[in-house]
Design a protein around this motif. Structure first.
Motif, short mmCIF file in Angstrom:
data_model
loop_
_atom_site.label_atom_id
_atom_site.label_comp_id
_atom_site.label_asym_id
_atom_site.label_seq_id
_atom_site.Cartn_x
_atom_site.Cartn_y
_atom_site.Cartn_z
N ARG A 44 0.92 -1.09 0.09
CA ARG A 44 -0.01 -0.02 -0.16
C ARG A 44 0.80 1.38 -0.06
O ARG A 44 0.27 2.42 0.18
N ARG A 67 0.17 3.80 -2.95
CA ARG A 67 -0.99 4.35 -2.99
C ARG A 67 -0.91 5.65 -1.95
O ARG A 67 -1.26 6.48 -2.01
N ALA A 68 -0.50 5.23 -0.76
CA ALA A 68 -0.21 6.14 0.31
C ALA A 68 0.82 7.32 -0.08
O ALA A 68 0.27 8.74 0.20
N LEU A 116 -1.29 9.65 -2.35
CA LEU A 116 -2.31 10.36 -1.60
C LEU A 116 -1.96 11.54 -0.95
O LEU A 116 -2.21 12.73 -1.05
N ALA A 173 -9.81 9.92 3.27
CA ALA A 173 -8.96 9.11 2.41
C ALA A 173 -7.99 8.08 2.88
O ALA A 173 -7.65 6.86 2.63
N ALA A 174 -7.02 8.42 3.78
CA ALA A 174 -6.00 7.72 4.54
C ALA A 174 -6.78 6.76 5.36
O ALA A 174 -6.17 5.56 5.38
N LEU A 196 -7.77 3.67 3.30
CA LEU A 196 -6.51 3.17 2.44
C LEU A 196 -5.78 2.00 3.71
O LEU A 196 -5.36 1.01 3.26
N ASP A 218 -1.43 -0.96 9.82
CA ASP A 218 -0.93 0.14 8.89
C ASP A 218 -1.28 1.37 9.87
O ASP A 218 -2.26 1.13 10.65
#
Length: 87
Positions: free
Chosen positions: A14, A17-18, A21, A49-50, A53, A58
């Motif tokens: 991930r 993607r992080a 973002l 959004a975070a 994810l 995480d």
């Protein structure tokens, strides 16, 4: 506008993607560290959004200061991404 410092620690699958973002909202300062000014609406969008994810172990930490005027940034060594005027 709040001045935000964000850090994340996510699983490698991930990470891209992080990174994408947080780069949309803040200046990339160092590995998984970002900072910059956001409107309250932008901060809420980023937080939502975070949260979407995240999975398992995480983690994301967002520090929201009332304004950059009351903060002091000190950088030692190579400054790999000091926020500029355009975020």
């Amino acid at each position: 506008m709040p001045y935000v410092i964000a850090v994340y620690d996510v699983a490698v699958e991930r990470d891209a993607r992080a990174l994408g973002l947080f780069r949309r909202y803040l200046a990339h300062v160092q590995n998984s560290v970002f900072e910059g000014e956001l409107s309250p609406a932008q901060l809420a969008e980023l937080e939502a959004a975070a949260a979407a994810l995240l999975d398992g172990d995480d983690a994301v930490v967002l520090y929201a200061l009332r304004t950059k005027a009351y903060s002091e940034r000190r950088s030692l060594g190579a400054d790999r991404g000091a926020p500029g005027p355009f975020v």
